[in-house]
Write an enzyme that holds these catalytic residues in place. Structure first.
Site, PDB file in Angstrom:
ATOM      1  N   GLY A 224       7.514  39.742  -0.777  1.00  0.00           N
ATOM      2  CA  GLY A 224       6.329  39.417   0.013  1.00  0.00           C
ATOM      3  C   GLY A 224       6.729  38.737   1.298  1.00  0.00           C
ATOM      4  N   SER A 225       5.815  37.965   1.845  1.00  0.00           N
ATOM      5  CA  SER A 225       6.045  37.379   3.167  1.00  0.00           C
ATOM      6  C   SER A 225       6.996  36.187   3.092  1.00  0.00           C
ATOM      7  CB  SER A 225       4.704  36.945   3.758  1.00  0.00           C
ATOM      8  OG  SER A 225       4.149  35.940   2.945  1.00  0.00           O
ATOM      9  N   THR A 228       5.144  32.852   2.031  1.00  0.00           N
ATOM     10  CA  THR A 228       4.895  32.691   0.591  1.00  0.00           C
ATOM     11  C   THR A 228       6.216  32.528  -0.156  1.00  0.00           C
ATOM     12  OG1 THR A 228       2.998  34.143   0.895  1.00  0.00           O
ATOM     13  CG2 THR A 228       3.570  33.603  -1.352  1.00  0.00           C
ATOM     14  N   GLY A 229       7.234  33.245   0.272  1.00  0.00           N
ATOM     15  CA  GLY A 229       8.552  33.120  -0.359  1.00  0.00           C
ATOM     16  C   GLY A 229       9.067  31.684  -0.306  1.00  0.00           C
ATOM     17  N   GLU A 246      12.720  38.796  -1.804  1.00  0.00           N
ATOM     18  CA  GLU A 246      12.803  39.877  -0.803  1.00  0.00           C
ATOM     19  C   GLU A 246      11.653  39.649   0.158  1.00  0.00           C
ATOM     20  OE1 GLU A 246      15.164  41.804  -0.456  1.00  0.00           O
ATOM     21  OE2 GLU A 246      16.123  42.053  -2.402  1.00  0.00           O
ATOM     22  N   CYS A 280       8.898  46.666   4.523  1.00  0.00           N
ATOM     23  CA  CYS A 280       9.725  45.501   4.872  1.00  0.00           C
ATOM     24  C   CYS A 280      10.846  45.912   5.814  1.00  0.00           C
ATOM     25  CB  CYS A 280      10.282  44.876   3.606  1.00  0.00           C
ATOM     26  SG  CYS A 280      11.144  46.053   2.563  1.00  0.00           S
TER      27      CYS A 280
HETATM   28  P1  NAD Z   1       2.257  37.943   0.557  1.00  0.00           P
HETATM   29  O1  NAD Z   1       3.374  36.946   0.654  1.00  0.00           O
HETATM   30  O2  NAD Z   1       0.973  37.631   1.201  1.00  0.00           O
HETATM   31  O3  NAD Z   1       1.917  38.243  -0.982  1.00  0.00           O
HETATM   32  C1  NAD Z   1       2.913  38.659  -1.894  1.00  0.00           C
HETATM   33  C2  NAD Z   1       2.494  38.242  -3.288  1.00  0.00           C
HETATM   34  O4  NAD Z   1       2.523  36.812  -3.391  1.00  0.00           O
HETATM   35  C3  NAD Z   1       1.105  38.663  -3.720  1.00  0.00           C
HETATM   36  O5  NAD Z   1       1.165  39.139  -5.055  1.00  0.00           O
HETATM   37  C4  NAD Z   1       0.318  37.366  -3.648  1.00  0.00           C
HETATM   38  O6  NAD Z   1      -0.794  37.337  -4.523  1.00  0.00           O
HETATM   39  C5  NAD Z   1       1.352  36.357  -4.072  1.00  0.00           C
HETATM   40  N1  NAD Z   1       1.105  34.964  -3.687  1.00  0.00           N
HETATM   41  C6  NAD Z   1       0.156  34.478  -2.850  1.00  0.00           C
HETATM   42  N2  NAD Z   1       0.288  33.121  -2.740  1.00  0.00           N
HETATM   43  C7  NAD Z   1       1.325  32.766  -3.532  1.00  0.00           C
HETATM   44  C8  NAD Z   1       1.967  31.510  -3.825  1.00  0.00           C
HETATM   45  N3  NAD Z   1       1.563  30.377  -3.273  1.00  0.00           N
HETATM   46  N4  NAD Z   1       3.006  31.532  -4.663  1.00  0.00           N
HETATM   47  C9  NAD Z   1       3.458  32.687  -5.217  1.00  0.00           C
HETATM   48  N5  NAD Z   1       2.888  33.891  -4.976  1.00  0.00           N
HETATM   49  C10 NAD Z   1       1.849  33.924  -4.135  1.00  0.00           C
HETATM   50  O7  NAD Z   1       2.891  39.307   1.095  1.00  0.00           O
HETATM   51  P2  NAD Z   1       2.139  40.699   1.334  1.00  0.00           P
HETATM   52  O8  NAD Z   1       1.250  40.539   2.534  1.00  0.00           O
HETATM   53  O9  NAD Z   1       1.551  41.187   0.061  1.00  0.00           O
HETATM   54  O10 NAD Z   1       3.344  41.660   1.701  1.00  0.00           O
HETATM   55  C11 NAD Z   1       3.801  41.858   2.994  1.00  0.00           C
HETATM   56  C12 NAD Z   1       5.095  41.112   3.252  1.00  0.00           C
HETATM   57  O11 NAD Z   1       6.051  41.464   2.259  1.00  0.00           O
HETATM   58  C13 NAD Z   1       5.744  41.457   4.563  1.00  0.00           C
HETATM   59  O12 NAD Z   1       6.234  40.286   5.191  1.00  0.00           O
HETATM   60  C14 NAD Z   1       6.907  42.350   4.173  1.00  0.00           C
HETATM   61  O13 NAD Z   1       7.963  42.391   5.104  1.00  0.00           O
HETATM   62  C15 NAD Z   1       7.293  41.747   2.870  1.00  0.00           C
HETATM   63  N6  NAD Z   1       8.044  42.713   2.052  1.00  0.00           N
HETATM   64  C16 NAD Z   1       9.378  42.518   1.852  1.00  0.00           C
HETATM   65  C17 NAD Z   1      10.125  43.440   1.125  1.00  0.00           C
HETATM   66  C18 NAD Z   1      11.603  43.259   0.908  1.00  0.00           C
HETATM   67  O14 NAD Z   1      12.140  43.940   0.051  1.00  0.00           O
HETATM   68  N7  NAD Z   1      12.269  42.385   1.621  1.00  0.00           N
HETATM   69  C19 NAD Z   1       9.476  44.570   0.584  1.00  0.00           C
HETATM   70  C20 NAD Z   1       8.107  44.734   0.802  1.00  0.00           C
HETATM   71  C21 NAD Z   1       7.407  43.785   1.526  1.00  0.00           C
END
Ligand code: NAD
Length: 468
Positions: A224-225, A228-229, A246, A280
């Site tokens: 994810g982002s 959040t990571g 990731e 990503c």
């Molecule tokens: P996001 O961070 O908004 O959400 C990802 C997940 O985290 C969701 O399931 C969400 O419900 C959960 N989440 C929300 N708040 C949280 C918290 N406080 N603690 C733990 N989990 C929580 O990301 P997104 O908008 O769904 O995805 C897009 C992002 O993901 C982009 O930045 C993209 O580059 C990245 N991404 C990275 C890869 C990689 O392999 N590096 C692959 C795909 C996407």
């Protein structure tokens, strides 16, 4: 209507609350998903914890066979799952869309099933024998994003199961449906409790945050982002969880003066616009040498202008809508700003609903928001450069370091430059091509650890040295 249940301990688990999942192409309701409570999450973790006792003791070949069965059942239901992905995610069935995602999911599952981490003998002599064993961790919490819901679920779940862990997966609130169904199917070939799923709308309860802090979860694999990571990493600290993160990327592509603009146009386009740029490791900034800048822009625009954009359910669509309003607003803001700074060569104005046409804007530079921020959408900034040192410095001048690419007719020169790119993967004359046998992960703020291959599998284990 797609109204799926959670699967906990191998059984459908109806929740009190549900939430709507929208179809981004129409704005209509694609289905509803369970709105799990923290108590539901505890039940899922408890089921996984109890299942770990037996699952962790299965033999390597039993787990391999189970993972192969998972790959097979995903393959058997690929058409159904692809349709669900298109309905909730928006990507076309066709081309590099949901059928392609399902093909990838099955291939990854199958490949991961066949990986193994045998015991390594580090020493065997008069002084004694030392073996290095890989042991499963326990319950793995998987948190997935909305761009490739089933493929990323497979990337998380299969290596965890293969190494003897049990799993609780939590998909994005934007795209829970295909994952709910995929987990239901996988449970047909797995023992009860080995794979559980919770979904929620992230409003009153944040399941991901609760998983990151949960005392009975031993590892979080998160895609994810970056923002959040970082939260996941902070809340995982108190329980010393293992982490694979990731995160976001802002990948640069650099076109050298010897590249052939016509020959690279298609690769540049798909490098940047795969999944509507919501990838990503998509190319999110393109640096082009001034001597071929205009020719590259012309060839890229000519290719992009022919791409049909529409409802992903229509076989003629090659790109669909942006997945959600938040992302659409971000792309709209970045493109509107970039249009005041550079020259819009294609697109540039939002369409109906969540549709945004492929957009290419030249005349930009580092410091402009469309160049510096991860747009995660169908808009590519093109930056003209004079000197390769300037281009490498600009490409590396980013907190992110997921992927990068060099475009040239001299592959050897490309390899030398690749070594100077600050990112986890570098491609020459392509961008974003990942493989199940090659470790993939980000450096700098783009993450921690890798997925895929033996190195990715090892992240689901602790090492134990046995001296005798
Ligand atoms: P996001 O961070 O908004 O959400 C990802 C997940 O985290 C969701 O399931 C969400 O419900 C959960 N989440 C929300 N708040 C949280 C918290 N406080 N603690 C733990 N989990 C929580 O990301 P997104 O908008 O769904 O995805 C897009 C992002 O993901 C982009 O930045 C993209 O580059 C990245 N991404 C990275 C890869 C990689 O392999 N590096 C692959 C795909 C996407």
């Amino acid at each position: 209507m797609n109204d799926l249940n959670l699967t906990i301990n191998g059984k459908p688990y109806p929740t009190a609350g549900r939430f709507d999942v929208l179809n981004p192409a129409t704005g209509g309701v694609a289905g509803t998903a369970p709105n799990a409570t923290l108590a539901d999450l505890d039940l899922a973790v408890d089921a996984a914890k109890r299942a770990f006792v037996d699952w962790s003791q299965t033999t390597d070949s039993e787990r391999q066979a189970a993972c192969e069965a998972v790959a097979a059942i995903l393959g058997d239901h690929a058409a159904e799952l692809a349709a669900l992905i298109t309905t909730e995610q928006g990507k076309p069935l066709n081309g590099l869309g949901s059928r392609w995602e399902m093909g990838g999911a099955q291939a990854w599952a199958d490949f991961t099933a066949k990986l193994s981490l045998p015991v390594k003998v580090l020493q065997d002599n008069n002084a004694g024998r030392v073996e290095l064993h890989r042991k499963p961790l326990g319950v793995v919490g998987s948190i997935t994003p909305w761009n490739f819901p089933v493929m990323i679920a497979v990337w998380h779940v299969l290596p965890a199961l293969r190494t003897g862990n049990t799993v609780v997966i939590k998909p994005s609130p934007f795209t829970p449906l295909a994952t709910l169904r995929a987990v239901e199917l996988m449970n047909q070939v797995l023992p009860a409790g080995v794979l559980n799923i919770v979904t929620g709308d992230d409003r009153d309860v944040n399941l991901g945050a609760a998983m990151s802090a949960h005392p009975d979860i031993r590892k979080i694999v998160f895609t994810g982002s970056c923002a959040t990571g970082q939260k996941v990493m902070q809340s995982a600290a108190t329980t010393m969880k293992r982490l694979t993160l990731e995160l976001g990327g802002n990948d640069a592509g650099i076109v050298l003066p010897d590249a052939d603009p016509q020959a690279i146009a298609e690769g540049l386009f798909w490098g940047a616009f795969i999944n509507n740029g919501q990838t990503c490791a998509a190319m999110k900034r393109l640096y082009v040498h001034e001597s071929i800048h205009d020719a590259v822009c012309d060839a890229l625009v000519a290719f992009a202008a022919e791409i049909p954009v529409g409802n992903g359910a229509d076989e003629g669509s090659v790109l669909g809508p942006v997945q959600n309003r938040m992302q659409f607003d971000k792309v709209t803001r970045l493109v509107a700003d970039a249009a005041t700074r550079g020259k819009v060569l294609l697109g540039g104005k939002p369409g109906d609903g969540l549709f945004f046409p492929p957009t290419i804007i030249s005349g930009l530079r580092n410091g402009d928001p469309l160049v510096d921020e991860e747009q995660f959408g169908p808009a590519l900034p093109v930056i003209r450069y004079t000197d390769i040192e300037e281009a490498i410095a600009a490409a590396n001048n980013s907190p992110n370091g997921l992927g990068g690419s060099i475009w040239t007719s001299d592959v050897e020169a490309g390899r030398k430059l690749a070594a100077r790119m600050e990112c986890g993967s570098v491609w020459i004359n392509k961008h974003g091509a990942i493989q199940p046998n090659v470790p993939f992960g980000g450096v700098k703020a783009s993450g921690l650890g890798v997925e895929f291959g033996d190195e990715g599998l090892a992240e689901y284990t602790d090492m134990q040295a046995v001296f005798s």
